[in-house]
Design a protein around this motif. Sequence first.
Motif, PDB file in Angstrom:
ATOM      1  N   PHE A  66      11.091  55.428  22.809  1.00 45.15           N
ATOM      2  CA  PHE A  66      12.390  55.155  22.192  1.00 45.15           C
ATOM      3  C   PHE A  66      12.205  54.698  20.746  1.00 45.15           C
ATOM      4  O   PHE A  66      11.337  53.873  20.462  1.00 45.15           O
ATOM      5  CB  PHE A  66      13.125  54.037  22.958  1.00 45.15           C
ATOM      6  N   ILE A  87      14.890  46.756  11.475  1.00 52.97           N
ATOM      7  CA  ILE A  87      13.979  45.887  12.233  1.00 52.97           C
ATOM      8  C   ILE A  87      14.484  45.758  13.673  1.00 52.97           C
ATOM      9  O   ILE A  87      15.655  45.995  13.940  1.00 52.97           O
ATOM     10  CB  ILE A  87      13.875  44.475  11.601  1.00 52.97           C
ATOM     11  N   THR A  88      13.568  45.405  14.555  1.00 56.45           N
ATOM     12  CA  THR A  88      13.992  45.081  15.915  1.00 56.45           C
ATOM     13  C   THR A  88      14.726  43.734  15.864  1.00 56.45           C
ATOM     14  O   THR A  88      14.429  42.897  15.007  1.00 56.45           O
ATOM     15  CB  THR A  88      12.772  45.004  16.845  1.00 56.45           C
ATOM     16  N   THR A 117       9.117  51.106  21.131  1.00 58.53           N
ATOM     17  CA  THR A 117       9.217  51.162  19.659  1.00 58.53           C
ATOM     18  C   THR A 117       8.201  52.200  19.154  1.00 58.53           C
ATOM     19  O   THR A 117       7.106  51.849  18.714  1.00 58.53           O
ATOM     20  CB  THR A 117       8.901  49.779  19.039  1.00 58.53           C
ATOM     21  N   VAL A 118       8.603  53.450  19.197  1.00 59.26           N
ATOM     22  CA  VAL A 118       7.660  54.557  18.966  1.00 59.26           C
ATOM     23  C   VAL A 118       7.019  54.540  17.578  1.00 59.26           C
ATOM     24  O   VAL A 118       5.807  54.741  17.444  1.00 59.26           O
ATOM     25  CB  VAL A 118       8.399  55.899  19.224  1.00 59.26           C
ATOM     26  N   LEU A 170       8.962  49.420  10.692  1.00 54.84           N
ATOM     27  CA  LEU A 170       7.970  50.492  10.657  1.00 54.84           C
ATOM     28  C   LEU A 170       7.144  50.389   9.369  1.00 54.84           C
ATOM     29  O   LEU A 170       7.699  50.494   8.273  1.00 54.84           O
ATOM     30  CB  LEU A 170       8.692  51.847  10.713  1.00 54.84           C
ATOM     31  N   GLU A 228      17.681  49.350  23.825  1.00 51.78           N
ATOM     32  CA  GLU A 228      18.649  48.616  24.656  1.00 51.78           C
ATOM     33  C   GLU A 228      19.329  49.543  25.669  1.00 51.78           C
ATOM     34  O   GLU A 228      19.986  49.088  26.600  1.00 51.78           O
ATOM     35  CB  GLU A 228      19.683  47.891  23.772  1.00 51.78           C
TER      36      GLU A 228
HETATM   37  N1  SAM Z   1       4.232  51.224  17.602  1.00 52.59           N
HETATM   38  C1  SAM Z   1       4.649  51.843  16.370  1.00 52.59           C
HETATM   39  C2  SAM Z   1       3.541  52.734  15.834  1.00 52.59           C
HETATM   40  O1  SAM Z   1       2.582  53.026  16.544  1.00 52.59           O
HETATM   41  O2  SAM Z   1       3.646  53.190  14.690  1.00 52.59           O
HETATM   42  C3  SAM Z   1       5.146  50.868  15.349  1.00 52.59           C
HETATM   43  C4  SAM Z   1       6.502  50.300  15.682  1.00 52.59           C
HETATM   44  S1  SAM Z   1       7.303  49.491  14.344  1.00 52.59           S
HETATM   45  C5  SAM Z   1       6.506  47.940  14.221  1.00 52.59           C
HETATM   46  C6  SAM Z   1       8.878  49.089  15.021  1.00 52.59           C
HETATM   47  C7  SAM Z   1       9.756  50.289  15.332  1.00 52.59           C
HETATM   48  O3  SAM Z   1      10.868  49.836  16.096  1.00 52.59           O
HETATM   49  C8  SAM Z   1      10.333  51.010  14.118  1.00 52.59           C
HETATM   50  O4  SAM Z   1       9.941  52.355  14.131  1.00 52.59           O
HETATM   51  C9  SAM Z   1      11.859  50.875  14.304  1.00 52.59           C
HETATM   52  O5  SAM Z   1      12.592  52.024  13.925  1.00 52.59           O
HETATM   53  C10 SAM Z   1      11.971  50.663  15.789  1.00 52.59           C
HETATM   54  N2  SAM Z   1      13.203  50.014  16.244  1.00 52.59           N
HETATM   55  C11 SAM Z   1      13.952  49.066  15.641  1.00 52.59           C
HETATM   56  N3  SAM Z   1      15.001  48.732  16.420  1.00 52.59           N
HETATM   57  C12 SAM Z   1      14.902  49.495  17.550  1.00 52.59           C
HETATM   58  C13 SAM Z   1      15.686  49.615  18.735  1.00 52.59           C
HETATM   59  N4  SAM Z   1      16.786  48.872  18.935  1.00 52.59           N
HETATM   60  N5  SAM Z   1      15.296  50.507  19.657  1.00 52.59           N
HETATM   61  C14 SAM Z   1      14.175  51.270  19.483  1.00 52.59           C
HETATM   62  N6  SAM Z   1      13.398  51.207  18.387  1.00 52.59           N
HETATM   63  C15 SAM Z   1      13.761  50.316  17.431  1.00 52.59           C
END
Ligand code: SAM
Length: 185
Positions: free
Chosen positions: A51, A109-110, A28-29, A101, A81
Amino acid sequence: MNLEPSLRYSHTIMSQIIKSGDNVIDATVGKGNDTEFLSKLVKESGKVYGFDLQKDAINITKQRLAKSPLNNTKLFNVGHENIKEYVKDKINGAIFNLGYLPGGNKNIITRPKTTITAIQACLDLLEKNGIIILVLYYGHPGGKTEKNSVIAFVKSLEQKEYSVLEYKFINQVNEPPILIAIQKK
Ligand code: SAM
């Protein structure tokens, strides 16, 4: 020594296990805090696979990493996934920050099904003694359902194969994030 909040503790654990030359995944970048941290840990001889569903997150992180002298990170604008289609190496670690984010679209959201598919993919790729960290934010709509599904999934992991830790402050208000660490035995 002060007890660390989950997010900081996730880096403490990672820095004790992940070393130069390792392969790791940031599932979750977002804005790239973990991606950059992992890139520094594995150094030039390691690899980071990142990702995120959101193009903006990938672009922000690309710009951030452009300032780094390290060239060890591949970012994919696809859902986690699909990890198995993109990562063929064995990995030593992975990190997930679940939720939305901060400062971004709170509707992205995830979600339980895709999160668990991605965790399972990371478990399949994980080397012995490797570590997967989940930081669960769950104060938002949909967050509790995901937290409950993820915790049920990690609790079901075979004790002979994995050590599973839950770390959380139990006297704090406003649903502080929970850290889950899974280590392959
Ligand atoms: N670690 C990050 C940082 O340093 O800023 C924060 C992550 S944030 C809490 C959650 C991230 O998960 C969001 O950027 C969102 O777009 C992403 N996300 C949501 N569903 C996802 C998926 N199925 N695959 C990958 N990323 C996903």
